[in-house]
Design an enzyme around this catalytic site. Structure first.
Site, PDB file in Angstrom:
ATOM      1  N   GLY A  83     -41.916  53.949  94.049  1.00 39.96           N
ATOM      2  CA  GLY A  83     -42.948  52.965  93.740  1.00 39.96           C
ATOM      3  C   GLY A  83     -42.873  52.517  92.291  1.00 39.96           C
ATOM      4  O   GLY A  83     -42.303  53.195  91.448  1.00 39.96           O
ATOM      5  N   GLY A 109     -40.349  65.046  85.115  1.00 38.67           N
ATOM      6  CA  GLY A 109     -39.036  64.893  84.506  1.00 38.67           C
ATOM      7  C   GLY A 109     -39.059  63.781  83.480  1.00 38.67           C
ATOM      8  O   GLY A 109     -40.112  63.200  83.186  1.00 38.67           O
ATOM      9  N   GLY A 111     -38.032  60.725  83.603  1.00 40.98           N
ATOM     10  CA  GLY A 111     -38.432  59.409  84.104  1.00 40.98           C
ATOM     11  C   GLY A 111     -39.927  59.242  84.209  1.00 40.98           C
ATOM     12  O   GLY A 111     -40.512  58.298  83.661  1.00 40.98           O
ATOM     13  N   SER A 112     -40.581  60.169  84.899  1.00 41.23           N
ATOM     14  CA  SER A 112     -42.029  60.049  85.091  1.00 41.23           C
ATOM     15  C   SER A 112     -42.791  60.262  83.785  1.00 41.23           C
ATOM     16  O   SER A 112     -43.797  59.597  83.527  1.00 41.23           O
ATOM     17  CB  SER A 112     -42.507  61.045  86.162  1.00 41.23           C
ATOM     18  OG  SER A 112     -42.085  62.357  85.869  1.00 41.23           O
ATOM     19  N   ASP A 135     -32.475  69.509  87.348  1.00 43.48           N
ATOM     20  CA  ASP A 135     -31.302  68.945  86.670  1.00 43.48           C
ATOM     21  C   ASP A 135     -31.170  69.435  85.231  1.00 43.48           C
ATOM     22  O   ASP A 135     -30.087  69.350  84.645  1.00 43.48           O
ATOM     23  CB  ASP A 135     -31.372  67.414  86.671  1.00 43.48           C
ATOM     24  CG  ASP A 135     -31.526  66.836  88.061  1.00 43.48           C
ATOM     25  OD1 ASP A 135     -30.936  67.404  88.997  1.00 43.48           O
ATOM     26  OD2 ASP A 135     -32.252  65.841  88.214  1.00 43.48           O
ATOM     27  N   GLY A 178     -28.148  67.005  90.111  1.00 44.18           N
ATOM     28  CA  GLY A 178     -27.947  66.934  88.672  1.00 44.18           C
ATOM     29  C   GLY A 178     -28.026  65.539  88.109  1.00 44.18           C
ATOM     30  O   GLY A 178     -27.969  65.349  86.901  1.00 44.18           O
ATOM     31  N   ARG A 179     -28.085  64.538  88.995  1.00 41.48           N
ATOM     32  CA  ARG A 179     -28.092  63.133  88.565  1.00 41.48           C
ATOM     33  C   ARG A 179     -26.876  62.845  87.684  1.00 41.48           C
ATOM     34  O   ARG A 179     -25.745  63.070  88.110  1.00 41.48           O
ATOM     35  CB  ARG A 179     -29.405  62.791  87.853  1.00 41.48           C
ATOM     36  CG  ARG A 179     -30.628  62.909  88.739  1.00 41.48           C
ATOM     37  CD  ARG A 179     -31.814  62.184  88.169  1.00 41.48           C
ATOM     38  NE  ARG A 179     -32.226  62.728  86.892  1.00 41.48           N
ATOM     39  CZ  ARG A 179     -33.243  62.246  86.187  1.00 41.48           C
ATOM     40  NH1 ARG A 179     -33.909  61.202  86.616  1.00 41.48           N
ATOM     41  NH2 ARG A 179     -33.587  62.802  85.029  1.00 41.48           N
ATOM     42  N   HIS A 278     -31.527  68.894  99.374  1.00 47.36           N
ATOM     43  CA  HIS A 278     -32.863  69.291  98.933  1.00 47.36           C
ATOM     44  C   HIS A 278     -33.152  70.774  99.115  1.00 47.36           C
ATOM     45  O   HIS A 278     -34.208  71.246  98.676  1.00 47.36           O
ATOM     46  CB  HIS A 278     -33.914  68.451  99.651  1.00 47.36           C
ATOM     47  CG  HIS A 278     -34.001  67.048  99.120  1.00 47.36           C
ATOM     48  ND1 HIS A 278     -33.076  66.078  99.457  1.00 47.36           N
ATOM     49  CD2 HIS A 278     -34.857  66.469  98.244  1.00 47.36           C
ATOM     50  CE1 HIS A 278     -33.381  64.945  98.823  1.00 47.36           C
ATOM     51  NE2 HIS A 278     -34.449  65.157  98.084  1.00 47.36           N
ATOM     52  N   GLN A 280     -31.849  72.807  97.378  1.00 45.44           N
ATOM     53  CA  GLN A 280     -31.847  73.256  95.989  1.00 45.44           C
ATOM     54  C   GLN A 280     -33.236  73.196  95.352  1.00 45.44           C
ATOM     55  O   GLN A 280     -33.495  73.856  94.353  1.00 45.44           O
ATOM     56  CB  GLN A 280     -30.883  72.389  95.166  1.00 45.44           C
ATOM     57  CG  GLN A 280     -29.444  72.484  95.612  1.00 45.44           C
ATOM     58  CD  GLN A 280     -28.602  71.338  95.082  1.00 45.44           C
ATOM     59  OE1 GLN A 280     -28.051  71.401  93.998  1.00 45.44           O
ATOM     60  NE2 GLN A 280     -28.495  70.260  95.867  1.00 45.44           N
TER      61      GLN A 280
END
Length: 384
Positions: A83, A109, A111-112, A135, A178-179, A278, A280
């Site tokens: 979103g 993280g 980003g948020s 990550d 880990g992106r 997931h 992980q």
């Protein structure tokens, strides 16, 4: 009389083990030490938009089992990681003020936390950040909540896959999360005895990888191999492997299958790719994550008590420090140092990591006597 302080707490982004341990620490400390009211915001910013909150106190948590929160994975508050939050910025900000919050603890993280930091500056919200991500790529902190638990989960999978690999003389390629960074792949690969670890920070070649696998077969007469691949690693031509989900979000996945196919084609050795996905993120938090989460939650409350907002709690040199959220986002994501201690250790043990290194990102911590130039690659940062 002085107005009783009311603080909110939310979990944003992907879940991970240890989130409930942070919530537990905040509620225990804030209510018992300061007699504050703690409000849990369900589903992160969506809860603020909908003006929803639930009172969290020691008695209420005890009725639902406060101690089991230490061992419970996921988050009792729920979370979202999709979103356009910024498009609803005004509603998020109004929700914070309509709920009459004096401060907000956001567990998220990079980003948020970055988005919430922007909204906090725009809407006069008193924000304190707690880093969490498997990550481990949030800048200015050596560890984030959830990382150690994910490494332990991957280790269990690698131990199991090693048995079947040895039984069938196969190469097992294991794709981990880990992106765009390789922290998870590197540390799980080392503890899991991987023969090769492919990460976004270091380029590799199929010929170099296959040479290492062939050496195992020729010199050591070992017919199987374990290769750990970070989901953000690229093909040898520099392409990422990804797909679009039903919501139009680009998700990294597929590099493990690519690597397995290249090995099988080049060496003629049976190879199998496993995407852990997931799994992980799930399960009970490790002892280290429980300690870290508790320390972070306690310190976040202290930051609010000092009214030192716009900060993120972080782990540096065996202690919790605070860093400016602005500085965190100027240096995110936190990449691996291609010449760091753990990479040098892996190479010394014969692990193939590729040939050509990219540029490494650094960061420093904040004022108040806290150390600058955080050392992100020493034995102590992981073992303590």
């Amino acid at each position: 009389m002085t107005k009783r302080k009311r603080i909110g707490i939310l979990t944003s982004g992907g879940d991970c083990p240890g989130l409930n341990a942070v919530i537990r620490a905040v509620v225990n400390y804030a209510t018992c030490e300061y007699n504050w009211e703690v409000r849990g915001i369900p589903y992160a910013t969506q809860g603020l938009i909908e003006r929803k909150s639930v009172v969290l106190n020691r008695y209420g948590l005890e009725r639902h089992g406060i101690d089991p929160l230490l061992s419970m994975g996921g988050t009792i508050l729920g979370s979202i990681n999709k979103g356009d939050t910024e498009a609803q910025a005004d509603e998020v900000i109004s929700g914070y003020h309509d709920l009459e919050l004096d401060a907000l603890i956001a567990i998220g993280g990079d980003g948020s936390l970055a988005i919430l930091h922007k909204l906090a500056k725009k809407g006069n919200m008193n924000l304190v950040g707690v880093p969490k991500t498997i990550d481990n790529d949030v800048a200015c902190t050596e560890l984030s909540v959830g990382f150690n638990s994910a490494v332990s989960t991957i280790l269990d999978s690698l131990d199991r896959l090693s048995c079947t690999a040895a039984s069938h003389d196969r190469v097992m390629v294991v794709e981990v999360m880990g992106r765009t960074t390789g922290h998870l792949a590197l540390h799980s690969g080392i503890v899991g005895g991987a023969d090769a670890i492919l990460i976004p920070e270091i380029r590799y070649s199929v010929s170099g990888l296959c040479k290492r696998i062939q050496q195992l077969r020729n010199l050591w007469e070992r017919k199987f191999a374990i290769v750990v691949v970070a989901e953000g690693a690229k093909t040898t031509s520099g392409e990422s492997r990804s797909y679009k989900d039903a919501f139009g979000e680009v998700r990294l996945r597929g590099i493990g299958e690519y690597v397995a196919t290249e090995i099988e084609t080049t060496l003629g050795v049976e190879s199998r790719a496993t995407v852990l996905g997931h799994v992980q993120r799930g399960g009970a938090p490790s002892s280290q994550d429980r300690l870290l989460a508790t320390a972070f939650g306690k310190t976040a409350v202290d930051v609010i008590a000092a009214e030192d907002y716009g900060k993120m709690v972080a782990w540096s040199n065996h202690q919790v420090v605070t860093v400016s959220l602005e500085k965190v986002f100027q240096n995110s994501p936190r990449l691996l140092d291609p010449n760091g201690f753990w990479i040098e250790t892996a190479r010394a043990l014969g692990v193939y990591l590729g040939e050509e290194s990219e540029i490494h990102s650094t960061c420093s911590t904040s004022q108040n006597g806290h150390q600058d130039n955080v050392n992100i690659e020493t034995p102590e940062t992981i073992l303590n």
